[in-house]
Scaffold this motif. Structure first.
Motif, mmCIF file in Angstrom:
data_model
loop_
_atom_site.group_PDB
_atom_site.id
_atom_site.type_symbol
_atom_site.label_atom_id
_atom_site.label_comp_id
_atom_site.label_asym_id
_atom_site.label_seq_id
_atom_site.Cartn_x
_atom_site.Cartn_y
_atom_site.Cartn_z
ATOM 1 N N ASN A 144 0.818 -1.216 0.000
ATOM 2 C CA ASN A 144 0.000 0.000 0.000
ATOM 3 C C ASN A 144 0.857 1.273 0.000
ATOM 4 O OD1 ASN A 144 -3.154 0.492 0.380
ATOM 5 N ND2 ASN A 144 -2.106 2.133 1.479
ATOM 6 N N ARG A 157 0.262 7.986 5.269
ATOM 7 C CA ARG A 157 0.261 6.798 6.127
ATOM 8 C C ARG A 157 -0.313 7.075 7.505
ATOM 9 N NH1 ARG A 157 5.738 3.488 4.743
ATOM 10 N NH2 ARG A 157 4.864 2.163 6.361
ATOM 11 N N ASP A 161 -5.919 8.669 8.508
ATOM 12 C CA ASP A 161 -6.331 8.628 7.102
ATOM 13 C C ASP A 161 -6.461 7.209 6.564
ATOM 14 O OD1 ASP A 161 -6.475 11.372 6.846
ATOM 15 O OD2 ASP A 161 -4.333 11.561 6.396
ATOM 16 N N ASN A 162 -6.303 6.233 7.436
ATOM 17 C CA ASN A 162 -6.324 4.841 7.001
ATOM 18 C C ASN A 162 -7.063 3.975 8.000
ATOM 19 O OD1 ASN A 162 -4.348 4.658 4.566
ATOM 20 N ND2 ASN A 162 -3.304 5.944 6.081
ATOM 21 N N TYR A 164 -6.327 1.104 9.718
ATOM 22 C CA TYR A 164 -5.431 0.056 10.197
ATOM 23 C C TYR A 164 -6.255 -0.938 10.984
ATOM 24 C CZ TYR A 164 -1.410 2.821 8.804
ATOM 25 O OH TYR A 164 -0.483 3.513 8.066
ATOM 26 N N ARG A 184 -6.834 -1.523 2.139
ATOM 27 C CA ARG A 184 -6.097 -0.743 1.135
ATOM 28 C C ARG A 184 -6.799 0.603 0.895
ATOM 29 N NH1 ARG A 184 -7.320 -4.266 -4.376
ATOM 30 N NH2 ARG A 184 -9.534 -3.800 -4.467
ATOM 31 N N SER A 185 -6.005 1.647 0.750
ATOM 32 C CA SER A 185 -6.562 2.983 0.538
ATOM 33 C C SER A 185 -6.564 3.336 -0.938
ATOM 34 C CB SER A 185 -5.752 4.013 1.323
ATOM 35 O OG SER A 185 -4.401 3.992 0.881
ATOM 36 N N GLN A 186 -5.997 2.470 -1.775
ATOM 37 C CA GLN A 186 -5.945 2.715 -3.219
ATOM 38 C C GLN A 186 -5.696 1.381 -3.931
ATOM 39 O OE1 GLN A 186 -2.574 5.249 -3.883
ATOM 40 N NE2 GLN A 186 -1.231 4.079 -2.548
ATOM 41 N N VAL A 210 -11.783 0.328 -2.228
ATOM 42 C CA VAL A 210 -10.742 0.930 -1.404
ATOM 43 C C VAL A 210 -11.428 1.616 -0.223
ATOM 44 C CG1 VAL A 210 -9.172 1.247 -3.357
ATOM 45 C CG2 VAL A 210 -10.727 3.089 -2.711
ATOM 46 N N TYR A 211 -10.650 1.893 0.827
ATOM 47 C CA TYR A 211 -11.247 2.366 2.080
ATOM 48 C C TYR A 211 -10.483 3.556 2.636
ATOM 49 C CZ TYR A 211 -13.265 -2.327 1.837
ATOM 50 O OH TYR A 211 -13.915 -3.457 1.426
ATOM 51 N N ARG A 212 -11.229 4.596 2.990
ATOM 52 C CA ARG A 212 -10.622 5.756 3.655
ATOM 53 C C ARG A 212 -11.599 6.285 4.685
ATOM 54 N NH1 ARG A 212 -8.246 8.845 -1.779
ATOM 55 N NH2 ARG A 212 -7.142 6.994 -2.513
ATOM 56 N N ASP A 214 -13.381 8.645 5.633
ATOM 57 C CA ASP A 214 -14.008 9.930 5.315
ATOM 58 C C ASP A 214 -15.411 9.972 5.895
ATOM 59 O OD1 ASP A 214 -11.914 10.967 3.797
ATOM 60 O OD2 ASP A 214 -12.597 9.947 1.959
#
Ligand code: PHE
Length: 343
Positions: A144, A157, A161-162, A164, A184-186, A210-212, A214
């Motif tokens: 990632n 990272r 913003d992720n 984990y 995964r963020s992308q 993908v996951y963020r 937000d």
């Protein structure tokens, strides 16, 4: 009872039945005649049949033959009346059944608009020779971040913003950073996974979640989809990148779509651009792209002096929403069938 009397009552029966069926002029009078003559309980045919027991034995044969004749004559009269009146109801069909009413519609499954979009994108890119590849949604920091030239102290990272995973936090507390995992963020992770496995030339797309973290609003959702593209070969240029994206955009959004590159930065491409499509008179950003950074080639064991390539990442929801005029991303994931059935 004498044979004569029996035959006479059969004649009378046939005669009466014939005129009753002949004069029946609606379902009701037909039904009345049917019950009166052939009814299983009180029908006159039944009565006459019983009387046959009283006919002397040696004349029973003659009586029986005549009885059968009369029976079939009555049956014929009944059927004639029935077809004249339009069928009757001995077809086994419920007379209250209305064949003009709409039927019960079976509930048929339906493909989600995002899945439809993914299939469509794969089809367009497939025609340009891009093969669909997949990678896991639970990733390690190598795929990632690290191999994508995103160093440890990079803001991308940041734990805020992720996503984990809980076990990752525990692993980190133990300073066992190798065990760290995240959603995964992308989809750029798949670039790394494919290049680690294969040698150039490579031409793949990868479509997936993908996951963020937000806050959901009309244009953000903590889970969304990207289409990653990767092409690696000799002498690949940005003109190739732009052509592929233009052909893609005109196929998906329409012939009059224009494409624009704006200079940008991504750690894993150099140079990097934001990709905008002109749609209905407005420029809209659909994703990022660029030429693969030499550090990424080194991370997967390729020689950056030998090969070159480009990558792009486009937002699938954004493409789907533009094409269908959807204005709120949350509608896609509300599970509301009244919304989803429209597509
Ligand atoms: N991975 C980038 C993002 O999620 C998009 C991107 C893909 C940019 C490939 C350049 C090359 O924003």
């Amino acid at each position: 009872m004498s044979l004569q009397d029996f035959l006479a009552s059969l004649d009378a029966l046939q005669c009466d039945a014939q005129s009753a069926f002949d004069s029946a002029d609606d379902a009701e009078s037909f039904e009345a005649a049917r019950v009166a003559f052939t009814g299983a309980k009180k029908g006159r045919l039944k009565d006459v049949q019983k009387q046959m027991g009283a006919v002397p034995n040696e004349e029973k044969k003659t009586a029986g033959l005549k009885l059968n004749e009369v029976k079939s004559a009555i049956q014929t009269a009944l059927e004639t009346a029935q077809s004249r009146l339009g069928g009757g109801d001995d077809s086994g069909v419920d007379p209250t059944f209305d064949p003009t009413l709409p039927g019960n519609r079976p509930i048929i499954g339906h493909i989600h608009p995002i899945t439809q979009t993914i299939n469509h994108l794969m089809e367009i890119m497939g025609r340009m020779g891009f093969e669909a590849a997949e990678g896991p949604e639970v990733e390690d920091p190598w795929h990632n971040f690290v191999a994508l030239n995103i160093p440890e102290d990079h803001p991308a990272r940041d734990p805020l913003d992720n996503f984990y995973l809980a076990t990752a936090a525990a692993a980190k507390a133990d300073r066992n950073v190798e065990g760290e995992q995240l959603l995964r963020s992308q989809t750029s992770t798949v670039q790394i996974r494919i290049m680690e496995e294969r040698q150039p030339p490579i031409r793949i797309i990868s479509l997936g979640r993908v996951y963020r973290p937000d806050q959901p609003d009309a244009t953000h959702f903590p889970m969304f989809h990207q289409m990653e593209g990767l092409l690696v070969d000799k002498n690949v240029t940005m003109a190739n990148l732009k052509t592929v994206l233009r052909v893609f955009a005109t196929n998906y959004l329409g012939d009059d779509v224009e494409i624009r590159f704006r200079p940008s930065f991504f750690p894993f491409t150099e140079p990097s651009v934001e990709v905008d499509f002109l749609w209905d008179g407005t420029w809209i950003e659909f994703g990022g792209a660029g030429m693969i950074d030499p550090n990424v080639f080194k991370a997967v064991g390729y020689d950056p002096d030998e090969v070159s390539g480009f990558a792009f990442g486009l937002g699938v929801e954004r493409l789907c929403m533009r094409r269908h005029g959807i204005t709120d991303i949350r509608d896609l994931y509300s599970g509301d069938l009244r919304f989803l059935r429209q597509f």
